[in-house]
Each structure stands twice: as C-alpha cells, then as structure tokens.
Design an enzyme around this catalytic site. Structure first.
Site, short mmCIF file in Angstrom:
data_model
loop_
_atom_site.label_atom_id
_atom_site.label_comp_id
_atom_site.label_asym_id
_atom_site.label_seq_id
_atom_site.Cartn_x
_atom_site.Cartn_y
_atom_site.Cartn_z
N SER A 124 4.12 2.33 8.32
CA SER A 124 3.72 1.24 7.17
C SER A 124 5.13 0.82 6.59
O SER A 124 5.96 1.50 6.19
CB SER A 124 2.84 1.45 6.10
OG SER A 124 1.69 1.50 6.77
N GLY A 125 5.35 -0.51 6.39
CA GLY A 125 6.02 -1.14 5.44
C GLY A 125 7.67 -1.46 6.33
O GLY A 125 8.11 -2.39 6.19
N HIS A 181 0.98 -1.08 -0.04
CA HIS A 181 0.08 -0.05 0.13
C HIS A 181 0.96 1.06 0.15
O HIS A 181 0.34 2.08 -0.41
CB HIS A 181 -1.06 0.08 1.25
CG HIS A 181 -0.65 0.56 2.55
ND1 HIS A 181 -0.09 -0.52 3.59
CD2 HIS A 181 -0.54 1.69 2.93
CE1 HIS A 181 0.29 0.21 4.67
NE2 HIS A 181 0.06 1.46 4.39
N ASP A 216 -0.03 -7.49 1.86
CA ASP A 216 0.40 -6.19 1.80
C ASP A 216 1.79 -6.25 1.79
O ASP A 216 2.35 -5.89 2.70
CB ASP A 216 -0.31 -5.37 2.73
CG ASP A 216 -0.02 -4.01 2.75
OD1 ASP A 216 0.59 -3.49 1.68
OD2 ASP A 216 -0.28 -3.17 3.72
#
Ligand code: ARG
Length: 269
Positions: A229-230, A79, A132
């Site tokens: 995120s990530g 994402h 994801d």
C-alpha cells in the site's frame, strides 16, 4: 482483504515488536504477486515507509510503500497513516521515516529520512476507500533523479489496456510472505466499467472512478498485495496510481485498486 490486514497491523502495533505477521488473505497462485525482483536504482522514486518502534526491526520497520513526487515530497496511502494501522495519530510516531535508495531492506544502502510533516487527505473515506492518499514532507531532500512525474487528468497512461508496473515490499505469495527486497509486477490498466463491476460495493470497498483506477490481469496472477500500500503504479514514465486495496491478491475478477494520481493532483493543487 484490507480490513484483516489492518487488524494484524494494529496487533503488531500493540505488541510493539512483532513484525508483519501472516495476513488473512488466502494463498493465490503466483500471487507483488506474479512479480519479479526489481532494482531500486531503476525505480529510485519507490520508497518504503518505516517505523521500527511500531513494526520491529527485522524488515527495517517497513509497513507501506510510497513514491517520491518532489525532492522532499512523498505520496502514500491515507490508510497507511490511519489510527487503525499506527495505533496513534501519525504526528505521534517519533521514528516515522522514509527509506530511499534501498532495495534490500536488510542492507544499509540508500538513506533513511525522517518525516517532517504528514498531511492526510481529509476527504479519505475508510468505508469505500475513496481518496486514499497522504502527503509526507521529508526533513531533507532527495536528488532530482529520484523524482517521478505525476500523470495529470487526460494523460494517455490512464487509458484501459495500458501496461503498467507496480512496486513494493509487500506479500509475494498472498500467505503473509513479506518481501525482503523490492519486487515489481506488470499489470494492465482496466476500464472503469470493469472495475465498477468487480467492486460494486462490499466490506472491502467500493470502486469510485473519480479517485480510483484499477489494474490487473483478467486471469489474475499479477497484483499488489498487503504491505504494498502507498507504493507506485507506473505507466509511460509517470506515476498513475498508489496501491490502495483489493479483494484478496491476484484473484481473477478482483483487480488491484489504486488511488488515481490525477485526483491527487486536482486535490492538492
Ligand atoms: N491494503 C493493502 C495494504 O495496506 C494493499 C492491498 C492491495 N491489494 C491488492 N489486491 N492489490 O498494503
């Protein structure tokens, strides 16, 4: 909440120079929320994803995290590279870089490495958030000492109750206060049944144990948040998850959801 953040980023992308502005996530007490400043030298596999063209230079263009799993291979969240976040396909972002070895985003420590190629999991489902992850290939290699092993399926690090640590430069209050330096928070791996109960399916996502693992504290307080995120969730010296989504940040009953690294291992090998 994931979607408002994406909208904020899309706005920032449109305005081209606005750094990450406040998220719609309500403030939670002690919300990397409930964490502590972390030294990059002790977690050299934690990297920042950057595009100053899209996100401005005030925080070195940081917009997501990533983790070094091979000398020129970085994992991040799918994402993070979506058109909703970048405003264009990732190949079109000329200054997409990975910043390694730099805890304080405003320093010049470490190195900025251009991303040579991007592979986004074609099975990523932006509705449930299943699958994801994306793989970045760097234009130059990092030292072997920056690489962290991935925990394969069956690794004891996935067992519920395992203590894990999440790393990132994201929101440290839940009110849009993006960190200037790397933070970390201790969280506990939770049972799939607990995660399924927390996230049976709503507009934020649906917990799918095949590609997700969740972690947090029953009482809330320690969690990843927007901008993380990530980035990696690490347990027993291995990466077990990538920061993916959650409802709010650090809220009791809403643990952080991570992309399960054993799913990635299975998908890419
Ligand atoms: N989707 C967010 C991001 O893009 C990460 C949210 C993680 N939320 C949580 N409560 N653990 O940065």
């Amino acid at each position: 909440m994931r979607r408002p953040f994406v909208r904020v980023l899309a706005l920032a992308a449109a305005a081209a120079a606005i750094p990450l502005v406040s998220s719609a996530t309500p403030a939670a007490a002690d919300v990397v929320i409930g964490g502590y400043p972390a030294e990059i030298s002790k977690s050299p596999w934690t990297v920042a994803l950057s595009s100053r063209d899209l996100f401005g230079g005030t925080r070195a263009g940081q917009f997501c995290g990533g983790v070094v799993v091979g000398r020129s291979t970085v994992l991040t969240a799918a994402h993070c590279l979506s058109e909703a976040v970048l405003g264009a396909p990732p190949e079109r972002i000329r200054d997409l870089k990975v910043i390694a070895g730099r805890g304080d985003l405003l320093s010049t420590a470490g190195q900025e490495i251009p991303v040579r190629s991007v592979w986004v999991n074609p099975d990523y489902d932006s509705y449930t958030n299943a699958g994801d992850f994306a793989v970045l290939t760097l234009a130059s290699s990092l030292p072997e000492s920056s690489v962290i092993p991935m925990a394969a399926a069956g690794d004891p690090a996935y067992q519920p109750g395992t203590e894990a640590v999440v790393y990132g430069w994201g929101d440290i209050t839940g009110a849009g206060d993006y960190a200037r330096s790397l933070h970390a928070a201790r969280v506990t791996v939770m049972a799939d049944a607990v995660c399924e109960e927390a996230y049976p399916g709503n507009t934020d996502g649906t917990y799918k144990s095949a590609s997700m693992v969740c972690a947090g504290e029953r009482a809330g307080g320690r969690d990843a948040c927007q901008g993380d995120s990530g980035g990696p969730l690490v347990a027993q010296g291995k990466v077990i998850g990538l920061v993916s989504w959650g409802t709010g940040c650090g809220l009791a009953g809403s643990p952080g959801v991570y992309t399960r690294v054993s799913y990635i291992v299975r998908t890419v090998s």
